[in-house]
Design a protein around this motif. Structure first.
Motif, short mmCIF file in Angstrom:
data_model
loop_
_atom_site.label_atom_id
_atom_site.label_comp_id
_atom_site.label_asym_id
_atom_site.label_seq_id
_atom_site.Cartn_x
_atom_site.Cartn_y
_atom_site.Cartn_z
N PRO A 202 2.38 -15.95 28.56
CA PRO A 202 1.28 -15.93 29.54
C PRO A 202 0.54 -17.26 29.63
N SER A 203 0.63 -18.07 28.58
CA SER A 203 0.06 -19.42 28.50
C SER A 203 -1.46 -19.46 28.40
N VAL A 204 -2.14 -18.34 28.61
CA VAL A 204 -3.60 -18.33 28.51
C VAL A 204 -4.09 -17.24 27.56
N VAL A 205 -3.17 -16.55 26.89
CA VAL A 205 -3.52 -15.44 26.00
C VAL A 205 -2.80 -15.63 24.67
N LEU A 206 -3.52 -15.44 23.58
CA LEU A 206 -2.91 -15.57 22.26
C LEU A 206 -2.82 -14.26 21.50
N THR A 207 -3.83 -13.41 21.62
CA THR A 207 -3.90 -12.21 20.78
C THR A 207 -2.70 -11.30 20.98
N SER A 208 -2.40 -10.95 22.23
CA SER A 208 -1.27 -10.06 22.49
C SER A 208 0.05 -10.73 22.13
N MET A 209 0.12 -12.04 22.29
CA MET A 209 1.35 -12.76 21.97
C MET A 209 1.61 -12.73 20.46
N LEU A 210 0.57 -12.92 19.66
CA LEU A 210 0.73 -12.85 18.21
C LEU A 210 1.10 -11.43 17.78
N CYS A 211 0.51 -10.45 18.44
CA CYS A 211 0.85 -9.05 18.14
C CYS A 211 2.32 -8.79 18.42
N ASP A 212 2.80 -9.28 19.56
CA ASP A 212 4.20 -9.06 19.92
C ASP A 212 5.16 -9.76 18.96
N ILE A 213 4.76 -10.92 18.47
CA ILE A 213 5.60 -11.62 17.50
C ILE A 213 5.69 -10.83 16.19
N ALA A 214 4.52 -10.42 15.69
CA ALA A 214 4.48 -9.75 14.38
C ALA A 214 5.10 -8.35 14.43
N SER A 215 4.99 -7.67 15.56
CA SER A 215 5.50 -6.30 15.65
C SER A 215 6.93 -6.22 16.18
N ASP A 216 7.53 -7.35 16.45
CA ASP A 216 8.91 -7.36 16.95
C ASP A 216 9.85 -6.81 15.88
N PRO A 217 10.59 -5.73 16.17
CA PRO A 217 11.51 -5.18 15.16
C PRO A 217 12.64 -6.13 14.80
N ASN A 218 12.91 -7.10 15.66
CA ASN A 218 13.97 -8.07 15.40
C ASN A 218 13.39 -9.44 15.08
N ILE A 219 12.27 -9.45 14.39
CA ILE A 219 11.60 -10.71 14.12
C ILE A 219 12.45 -11.64 13.26
N ALA A 220 13.29 -11.08 12.42
CA ALA A 220 14.12 -11.90 11.53
C ALA A 220 15.51 -12.15 12.08
N ALA A 221 15.73 -11.81 13.35
CA ALA A 221 17.06 -12.00 13.94
C ALA A 221 17.37 -13.49 14.07
N PRO A 222 18.65 -13.85 14.14
CA PRO A 222 19.01 -15.26 14.32
C PRO A 222 18.39 -15.85 15.59
N LEU A 223 18.28 -17.15 15.63
CA LEU A 223 17.60 -17.82 16.75
C LEU A 223 18.21 -17.47 18.10
N THR A 224 19.51 -17.35 18.14
CA THR A 224 20.17 -17.10 19.42
C THR A 224 20.15 -15.63 19.83
N SER A 225 19.59 -14.77 18.99
CA SER A 225 19.65 -13.33 19.26
C SER A 225 18.34 -12.74 19.77
N ASN A 226 17.26 -13.50 19.73
CA ASN A 226 15.96 -12.96 20.14
C ASN A 226 15.21 -14.03 20.93
N VAL A 227 15.52 -14.10 22.21
CA VAL A 227 14.95 -15.15 23.07
C VAL A 227 13.45 -14.97 23.25
N LYS A 228 13.00 -13.73 23.46
CA LYS A 228 11.57 -13.50 23.69
C LYS A 228 10.73 -13.88 22.48
#
Length: 285
Positions: A202-228
């Motif tokens: 979104p480029s103007v929001v941090l809180t929801s973006m940090l939440c999405d990063i931390a709650s991503d079930p594939n947070i530890a996936a390889p770099l090429t497997s989780n683009v978002k």
């Protein structure tokens, strides 16, 4: 009496006839080629290809950090991060008698209102002319560029105080001008991110973006497997780096406008990029 023999009239040498045929063919091609104005109109009506559009929004994230750090140093408010502004407005009534700046909340309220107006404007622009059309993106980012540069110019001209170490009064109503304009243009970024299908930046929001990063079930996936996840992490980094750069530039110069000229210049480059961006590929079924 013998009559002179008549000879057929010559139609010119073979080279002359060849030149005439070439010029005739060139004339036909010119007639078939549409005028430059029609080609430009057709070019602007094209829908752009959204591949690699995340690079544009990551650049906008850097701009948000750069501008917000500058404006906060100057006025104690934000023009992009409206969560912080909401808290500042909420603290206004309870701290008006205990703070040295009892009207500081007014700056944050101005930012919130103008940001909402910007969202209204840029979203209507996208709906009216087509969110992915080249003309929409060029017009949107051109307007954002102009607004930032106008603010930088009025600060440079001394219409608004731009010396960071002297802005210590509670509120000067002239300060509302850069706050309102910069908040309005910042809304164009988040509208653009949604239109381009990269709402994870979104480029103007941090809180929801940090939440999405931390709650991503594939947070530890390889770099090429989780683009978002990668985009969110890069967007956070770009905002942070922009804020750091803005802080250092402000400390070195003691002025606001330098960061704004940089931000405006980057948005001019983004505007030019949209003009030459590849068009959307049409997949044949």
């Amino acid at each position: 009496m013998t009559m002179p023999e008549s000879h057929p009239q010559s139609n010119g040498s073979p080279d002359q006839r060849s030149d005439e045929s070439v010029s005739t063919e060139e004339g036909r091609l010119r007639q078939k080629r549409p005028p430059a104005s029609d080609r430009l109109r057709s070019h602007l009506r094209q829908e752009v290809n959204t591949d690699h559009a995340d690079l544009i929004m990551l650049t906008c994230s850097f701009i948000s950090g750069l501008v917000d750090s500058t404006i906060y140093n100057a006025y104690g408010t934000f023009v992009s991060m409206q969560t912080g502004n909401t808290i500042f407005v909420g603290l206004g009534p309870s701290t008006s008698r205990t703070t040295s700046k009892p009207y500081g909340w007014a700056k944050s309220l101005t930012s919130i209102v103008c940001f909402c107006l910007g969202c209204l404007f840029f979203s209507r622009l996208a709906r009216y002319s087509g969110p992915l059309r080249r003309v929409t993106l060029v017009a949107s980012f051109a307007l954002q560029s102009v607004i930032i540069m106008v603010v930088a110019a009025i600060i440079q001209a001394g219409v608004v105080n731009g010396a960071l170490d002297t802005i210590n009064t509670d509120i000067m109503w002239k300060d509302e001008v850069p706050i309102s304009l910069l908040s309005f243009q910042a809304a164009g970024q988040i509208i653009g991110s949604r239109a381009l299908g990269v709402s994870e930046i979104p480029s103007v929001v941090l809180t929801s973006m940090l939440c999405d990063i931390a709650s991503d079930p594939n947070i530890a996936a390889p770099l090429t497997s989780n683009v978002k996840r990668n985009r969110r992490a890069l967007a956070f980094t770009c905002i942070l780096v922009g804020a750091i750069v803005g802080g250092y530039i402000g400390q070195a110069t003691g002025r606001m406008q330098f960061d704004l000229w940089i931000a405006g210049g980057i948005k001019v480059l983004i505007t030019m990029a949209w003009f030459f961006w590849p068009e959307k590929r049409v997949e044949l079924v």
